[in-house]
Design a protein around this motif. Structure first.
Motif, PDB file in Angstrom:
ATOM      1  N   LEU A 143      -4.677   6.607 -17.993  1.00 10.60           N
ATOM      2  CA  LEU A 143      -4.031   5.298 -17.954  1.00 10.60           C
ATOM      3  C   LEU A 143      -2.846   5.263 -17.002  1.00 10.60           C
ATOM      4  O   LEU A 143      -2.418   4.194 -16.560  1.00 10.60           O
ATOM      5  CB  LEU A 143      -3.570   4.935 -19.367  1.00 10.60           C
ATOM      6  N   ALA A 144      -2.312   6.420 -16.656  1.00 11.09           N
ATOM      7  CA  ALA A 144      -1.160   6.442 -15.753  1.00 11.09           C
ATOM      8  C   ALA A 144      -1.578   6.119 -14.323  1.00 11.09           C
ATOM      9  O   ALA A 144      -0.741   5.775 -13.490  1.00 11.09           O
ATOM     10  CB  ALA A 144      -0.479   7.803 -15.805  1.00 11.09           C
ATOM     11  N   SER A 201      -5.237   1.214 -15.194  1.00 10.94           N
ATOM     12  CA  SER A 201      -4.511   0.193 -15.937  1.00 10.94           C
ATOM     13  C   SER A 201      -4.917  -1.200 -15.451  1.00 10.94           C
ATOM     14  O   SER A 201      -5.029  -2.119 -16.248  1.00 10.94           O
ATOM     15  CB  SER A 201      -2.997   0.410 -15.900  1.00 10.94           C
ATOM     16  N   ARG A 202      -5.214  -1.327 -14.186  1.00 13.44           N
ATOM     17  CA  ARG A 202      -5.720  -2.617 -13.688  1.00 13.44           C
ATOM     18  C   ARG A 202      -7.084  -2.911 -14.281  1.00 13.44           C
ATOM     19  O   ARG A 202      -7.386  -4.041 -14.682  1.00 13.44           O
ATOM     20  CB  ARG A 202      -5.826  -2.618 -12.156  1.00 13.44           C
ATOM     21  N   ILE A 233      -2.162  14.972  -6.900  1.00  7.80           N
ATOM     22  CA  ILE A 233      -1.314  14.858  -5.714  1.00  7.80           C
ATOM     23  C   ILE A 233      -0.927  16.241  -5.185  1.00  7.80           C
ATOM     24  O   ILE A 233      -0.968  16.499  -3.982  1.00  7.80           O
ATOM     25  CB  ILE A 233      -0.051  14.033  -6.037  1.00  7.80           C
ATOM     26  N   ARG A 275      -4.643   9.319  -5.278  1.00  8.25           N
ATOM     27  CA  ARG A 275      -3.830  10.517  -5.507  1.00  8.25           C
ATOM     28  C   ARG A 275      -3.871  11.413  -4.269  1.00  8.25           C
ATOM     29  O   ARG A 275      -2.868  11.994  -3.856  1.00  8.25           O
ATOM     30  CB  ARG A 275      -4.342  11.342  -6.701  1.00  8.25           C
ATOM     31  N   GLN A 280      -1.911  10.049  -1.407  1.00  4.99           N
ATOM     32  CA  GLN A 280      -0.477  10.226  -1.574  1.00  4.99           C
ATOM     33  C   GLN A 280      -0.067  11.673  -1.296  1.00  4.99           C
ATOM     34  O   GLN A 280       0.978  11.931  -0.704  1.00  4.99           O
ATOM     35  CB  GLN A 280      -0.055   9.763  -2.969  1.00  4.99           C
ATOM     36  N   VAL A 314       0.024  11.922   2.401  1.00  3.42           N
ATOM     37  CA  VAL A 314       1.226  11.279   2.946  1.00  3.42           C
ATOM     38  C   VAL A 314       2.401  12.237   2.851  1.00  3.42           C
ATOM     39  O   VAL A 314       3.150  12.440   3.805  1.00  3.42           O
ATOM     40  CB  VAL A 314       1.552   9.976   2.184  1.00  3.42           C
ATOM     41  N   ARG A 315       2.528  12.854   1.691  1.00  2.97           N
ATOM     42  CA  ARG A 315       3.605  13.831   1.500  1.00  2.97           C
ATOM     43  C   ARG A 315       3.542  14.925   2.555  1.00  2.97           C
ATOM     44  O   ARG A 315       4.536  15.264   3.185  1.00  2.97           O
ATOM     45  CB  ARG A 315       3.465  14.504   0.134  1.00  2.97           C
ATOM     46  N   GLU A 324       0.910   0.558  -3.757  1.00  3.73           N
ATOM     47  CA  GLU A 324       2.121  -0.176  -3.415  1.00  3.73           C
ATOM     48  C   GLU A 324       2.915   0.542  -2.347  1.00  3.73           C
ATOM     49  O   GLU A 324       2.980   1.765  -2.320  1.00  3.73           O
ATOM     50  CB  GLU A 324       2.968  -0.347  -4.674  1.00  3.73           C
ATOM     51  N   LEU A 325       3.534  -0.202  -1.502  1.00  4.66           N
ATOM     52  CA  LEU A 325       4.371   0.328  -0.438  1.00  4.66           C
ATOM     53  C   LEU A 325       3.575   0.958   0.690  1.00  4.66           C
ATOM     54  O   LEU A 325       4.146   1.537   1.609  1.00  4.66           O
ATOM     55  CB  LEU A 325       5.389   1.349  -0.979  1.00  4.66           C
ATOM     56  N   ASP A 346       2.207  -0.508   2.944  1.00  2.00           N
ATOM     57  CA  ASP A 346       2.533  -1.242   4.178  1.00  2.00           C
ATOM     58  C   ASP A 346       3.891  -0.887   4.753  1.00  2.00           C
ATOM     59  O   ASP A 346       4.166  -1.175   5.909  1.00  2.00           O
ATOM     60  CB  ASP A 346       2.466  -2.745   3.916  1.00  2.00           C
ATOM     61  N   VAL A 347       4.750  -0.271   3.969  1.00  2.00           N
ATOM     62  CA  VAL A 347       6.087   0.029   4.496  1.00  2.00           C
ATOM     63  C   VAL A 347       6.312   1.522   4.724  1.00  2.00           C
ATOM     64  O   VAL A 347       7.413   1.956   5.011  1.00  2.00           O
ATOM     65  CB  VAL A 347       7.204  -0.526   3.586  1.00  2.00           C
ATOM     66  N   LEU A 348       5.231   2.291   4.584  1.00  2.00           N
ATOM     67  CA  LEU A 348       5.394   3.730   4.783  1.00  2.00           C
ATOM     68  C   LEU A 348       5.699   4.073   6.231  1.00  2.00           C
ATOM     69  O   LEU A 348       6.346   5.071   6.522  1.00  2.00           O
ATOM     70  CB  LEU A 348       4.129   4.464   4.356  1.00  2.00           C
ATOM     71  N   LEU A 407       5.319   2.394  12.239  1.00  2.00           N
ATOM     72  CA  LEU A 407       6.475   1.511  12.478  1.00  2.00           C
ATOM     73  C   LEU A 407       6.843   1.499  13.949  1.00  2.00           C
ATOM     74  O   LEU A 407       6.740   2.526  14.616  1.00  2.00           O
ATOM     75  CB  LEU A 407       7.655   1.990  11.656  1.00  2.00           C
TER      76      LEU A 407
END
Lengths: 324, 324
Positions: free
Chosen positions: B66-67, B72-73, B217, B243, B246, B249-250, B268-269, B271-273, B324
């Motif tokens: 659920l995390a 959850s969606r 992750i 996961r 992400q 990305v790290r 989420e986010l 688009d701003v990474l 960016l």
DNA sequence: CTGTTAGCGCCTTCAA
DNA sequence: TTGAAGGCGCTAACAG
């Protein structure tokens, strides 16, 4: 159950005993019953059992928005402790609507949950008083207002105070504040902490850089752009929750700034965003666990032996992420 | 109920009728009953009602974690459609353990849910066959293996193919692949899509840049660092879920690279990474909604009129975020 | 050690 | 339009 009894050549009562691990059954009989159970694929009817026993073995959990990781983590904490105690969790989502909250709580009560954990949508909870008369209730993340219940809170004031103090210690003097509605307890407390950190240094925040009543990422982003584009633009922003922080991150990125951000609630990838970020972190699972412990304690104690209302505060930690 | 009946000077039966909106009750009687109900704070016992009616009005939902926002969606989508149909949802979390899954499913069955939606933890589901004989079941996000049920799937193959094709169209030729366990359907399908996109251009992926069996992750980050630090480092990475993306990305951030990333599941986010990111997106709520529709359809149809097994595929969209 | 009786709270069926 | 009887599946309490 009758079928199983017949196949095992015993009475229904004996089947009941075997399934309940009642010691008073001979080994041979027990074995016969279990064989019959397996052969017929029999499964005890928990509904009938609840009716007879007078307790459903369930607790209700009402959250405002399951899509927010804060609440799904909280739900996991609740499930964890409930499972340890042999109880199941009936989960409902209010979508932040107080009237839906009232209906869901009533509905859970009708299903004879033995207690409830509620994250209230609104700032007051008179509408829960009726239900509380028939079972224990614990509030999570918000203190009771208009009713008297146990609750589990985050240390909102101190977390906000500490994070703000760090920004001030960094030399920032023009801080902006992006907050959720001030009518909410968390909104008020976190603002109070923000203010207190200023006062401790003999400073006073500039109200022109304060925006409150933000409810989601979009409104937060708009407000952040507004403040950052204004005449007395802040060099750092304090955000009262994860949605607002994320809106602020968006705004800062879009405007190509390197504004320092501080905010409540940790979120994934915070460390790789490459922005100076100060996060007030706490364990959402733990809030769920503590709330469940309080609740189950009340359930087990029954109506007699009424302890006074308890309030548990979960501590916060401030985490700092640097610019790249 | 007896108390209400007594106070309203009618029989329990009449109270039952009023509460059920049965038309055969006079207006005056109905009013008296409702007054008594309110005065006593009476609430109908849904447990007893279920027992008598033979249906609990609940469906079970079993998810692995659920995390993870995906689940959850999905849960919210299930709740939404279930609520429309006047049913409640009993939610369980398996923590990815197949044996826990079997227990939880049994437990839900014991509570007489009228059907179940399961996101299976493992690659096969023989252990669910027993339960399926007593109620309808729908699998979400994974196809049935070892059993025969309705299911709702994401277009894993095509999503992976399309995202990979975009990377190739950008001119990337040395693609890496970070995948979940190949025994999982999604793992296999997404890898197949990755491969197919290469084949369509007459290319073949380099197995040295493929890492599979990643589960979270941390493992993804390690694998990404490994591939990116190796001799034939890829210029772009395809990741099979959020996961893993992400984790990648790290790794990319930590190594200070600008490697292009593609991956399943929006987050989420994204688009701003500030990284070149190609995301295969789909509507997790919609999977929940569709699964619930299939399930409720079967519940309403009962055992007779058995339709053949259905498989619904939810489409994907490829979204591109720039550096960016 | 095992069985019988009765009833949890509600609703279907039948009768008035 | 209303009420009485009976039972959904289970188990506590009491017998044997």
């Amino acid at each position: 159950m009758r079928d199983v009894a017949q196949l095992a050549r015993v009475s229904a009562m004996t089947v009941s005993r075997v399934l309940k691990d009642d010691p008073g059954v001979s080994g041979a009989t027990r074995k016969r019953v279990l064989t019959a159970v397996k052969e017929l694929g029999y499964r005890r009817n928990e509904t009938a059992r609840s009716l007879r026993l007078g307790g459903s073995g369930m607790i209700g959990l009402v959250v405002t928005n399951l899509a927010n990781p804060f609440y799904s983590r909280l739900a996991l904490g609740v499930q964890e402790v409930a499972a340890e105690q042999g109880m199941r969790v009936l989960l409902s989502n209010t979508a932040e609507q107080t009237d839906r909250e009232r209906d869901l709580v009533e509905d859970l009560a009708s299903h004879r949950v033995e207690g409830m954990i509620v994250v209230p949508a609104g700032s007051r909870q008179e509408h829960l008083a009726q239900t509380m008369t028939s079972m224990p209730m614990v509030l999570a993340a918000r203190p009771p207002a208009g009713i008297d219940t146990d609750c589990v809170l985050v240390d909102d004031f101190d977390g906000a105070r500490e994070a703000t103090a760090q920004l001030l210690a960094d030399g920032h003097r023009d801080l902006g504040f992006l907050g959720n509605p001030p009518a909410l307890y968390t909104g008020a407390e976190r603002f109070r902490g923000f203010w207190a950190a200023h006062e401790e240094l003999g400073l006073e925040p500039d109200e022109h850089r304060v925006r409150r009543g933000l409810v989601d990422i979009a409104t937060a982003e708009a407000a952040a752009k507004d403040v950052l584009g204004g005449p007395s633009a802040p060099t750092a922003l304090f955000c009262t929750n994860n949605r607002i922080t994320q809106g602020a991150v968006r705004a800062v990125r879009r405007l190509g700034l390197q504004t320092a951000l501080a905010g409540f609630d940790n979120f994934e990838l915070a460390d790789v965003l490459g922005l100076p970020l100060t996060i007030v972190s706490y364990d959402a699972d733990e809030i769920g666990r503590q709330a469940t412990r309080l609740l189950i304690d009340r359930i087990k104690n029954g109506t007699e032996n009424q302890q006074p209302t308890r309030r548990v505060v979960v501590p916060t930690t401030v985490i700092r992420y640097g610019a790249l």
